[in-house]
Design an enzyme around this catalytic site. Structure first.
Site, PDB file in Angstrom:
ATOM      1  N   GLY A  63       0.841  -1.191   0.000  1.00  0.00           N
ATOM      2  CA  GLY A  63       0.000   0.000   0.000  1.00  0.00           C
ATOM      3  C   GLY A  63       0.873   1.237   0.000  1.00  0.00           C
ATOM      4  O   GLY A  63       2.104   1.152   0.142  1.00  0.00           O
ATOM      5  N   LEU A  64       0.252   2.373  -0.148  1.00  0.00           N
ATOM      6  CA  LEU A  64       0.987   3.633  -0.203  1.00  0.00           C
ATOM      7  C   LEU A  64       1.650   3.978   1.132  1.00  0.00           C
ATOM      8  O   LEU A  64       1.251   3.457   2.181  1.00  0.00           O
ATOM      9  CB  LEU A  64       0.043   4.768  -0.605  1.00  0.00           C
ATOM     10  N   SER A  65       2.626   4.850   1.065  1.00  0.00           N
ATOM     11  CA  SER A  65       3.226   5.375   2.290  1.00  0.00           C
ATOM     12  C   SER A  65       2.154   6.103   3.096  1.00  0.00           C
ATOM     13  O   SER A  65       1.412   6.919   2.568  1.00  0.00           O
ATOM     14  CB  SER A  65       4.349   6.359   1.933  1.00  0.00           C
ATOM     15  N   GLY A  66       2.053   5.761   4.378  1.00  0.00           N
ATOM     16  CA  GLY A  66       1.048   6.387   5.230  1.00  0.00           C
ATOM     17  C   GLY A  66      -0.284   5.664   5.248  1.00  0.00           C
ATOM     18  O   GLY A  66      -1.221   6.107   5.925  1.00  0.00           O
ATOM     19  N   SER A  67      -0.374   4.537   4.555  1.00  0.00           N
ATOM     20  CA  SER A  67      -1.647   3.794   4.522  1.00  0.00           C
ATOM     21  C   SER A  67      -1.888   3.026   5.813  1.00  0.00           C
ATOM     22  O   SER A  67      -3.031   2.694   6.150  1.00  0.00           O
ATOM     23  CB  SER A  67      -1.678   2.830   3.329  1.00  0.00           C
ATOM     24  N   GLY A  68      -0.816   2.726   6.539  1.00  0.00           N
ATOM     25  CA  GLY A  68      -0.963   2.010   7.811  1.00  0.00           C
ATOM     26  C   GLY A  68      -0.407   0.595   7.790  1.00  0.00           C
ATOM     27  O   GLY A  68      -0.703  -0.193   8.688  1.00  0.00           O
ATOM     28  N   LYS A  69       0.405   0.270   6.804  1.00  0.00           N
ATOM     29  CA  LYS A  69       0.957  -1.085   6.683  1.00  0.00           C
ATOM     30  C   LYS A  69       1.730  -1.503   7.936  1.00  0.00           C
ATOM     31  O   LYS A  69       1.497  -2.573   8.497  1.00  0.00           O
ATOM     32  CB  LYS A  69       1.897  -1.172   5.469  1.00  0.00           C
ATOM     33  N   SER A  70       2.662  -0.653   8.343  1.00  0.00           N
ATOM     34  CA  SER A  70       3.506  -0.990   9.497  1.00  0.00           C
ATOM     35  C   SER A  70       2.700  -1.058  10.786  1.00  0.00           C
ATOM     36  O   SER A  70       2.961  -1.899  11.649  1.00  0.00           O
ATOM     37  CB  SER A  70       4.634   0.044   9.644  1.00  0.00           C
ATOM     38  N   SER A 137       6.139  -1.673  -1.988  1.00  0.00           N
ATOM     39  CA  SER A 137       6.238  -2.619  -3.113  1.00  0.00           C
ATOM     40  C   SER A 137       5.282  -2.241  -4.245  1.00  0.00           C
ATOM     41  O   SER A 137       4.319  -2.955  -4.498  1.00  0.00           O
ATOM     42  CB  SER A 137       5.993  -4.051  -2.642  1.00  0.00           C
TER      43      SER A 137
END
Length: 211
Positions: A63-70, A137
């Site tokens: 997902g995009l940066s800031g989407s909440g993946k981490s 990615s």
């Protein structure tokens, strides 16, 4: 013995591309070198998984940066570990402090970044670890290549699309990266001047626009 030749080349984007091509050429030669033989382990995958008490797997959050993946991956890692499961989080920013600290953000470097992480994740999954990989990615082919590396293995690849729009991520902008990208300070930023290819058939989709 292994002979290593180190060539000092000034560090700029053009030379990085040259080094990457040299690295890939060396890797291709190594892969086809007749002096390299696969060494079978005395401990089987099934035996490792018996010790873990579960199968290994790769849960790939994109997902995009800031989407909440981490954020999501950290929470899942905590829950799994708390329940006695063997898990580990590979985070996009963290691996660039070590394993991939020689890579930038060109398409070629992004490809190599995901290739390296995919190989590490595969080894960890084989050991009986549930690997949580949180990476932008952006290219579909890179993510599919990691999935393909598990073909023929009992370890499962689960693609999780943390779906948040550019508008949502830019409003959050927890690291101030979107602001820098809009100002031209950061180049090749996914969602601004680099593309993000959405997964076509992810196993899981998380609506991260409002959550």
């Amino acid at each position: 013995s292994t002979v290593r030749t180190v060539v000092q080349i000034p560090n700029n984007s053009g030379n990085k591309c040259i080094l990457l091509k040299l690295y890939n050429a060396m890797a291709d030669n190594a892969a086809t070198d007749h002096n390299i033989t696969w060494h079978n382990h005395a401990v089987t995958q099934a035996e490792r998984w018996k010790v873990s008490g579960h199968k290994g797997a790769i849960v790939w959050l994109t997902g995009l940066s800031g989407s909440g993946k981490s954020t999501v991956a950290n929470e899942v890692d905590y829950i799994l570990t708390s329940s006695g499961k063997r898990s580990y989080l590979l985070d996009g920013d963290n691996v660039r402090h070590g394993l991939c600290n020689d890579l930038g953000f060109s398409a070629e470097d992004r490809n190599e970044n995901i290739r390296r992480v995919g190989e590490v994740a595969k080894l960890m999954a084989d050991s009986g670890t549930i690997v949580l990989a949180a990476f932008i990615s952006p290219y579909r082919s890179d993510r599919d290549a990691v999935r393909e590396r598990l073909a023929g293995s009992d370890a499962r690849f689960v693609e999780v699309y943390v779906n948040a729009s550019v508008e949502t991520c830019e409003l959050r902008d927890p690291k101030g990266l979107y602001k820098k990208a809009r100002a031209g300070i950061i180049k090749n930023f996914t969602g601004i001047d680099d593309p993000f290819e959405e997964p076509l058939k992810p196993e899981i989709v998380l609506d991260a626009n409002s959550k």
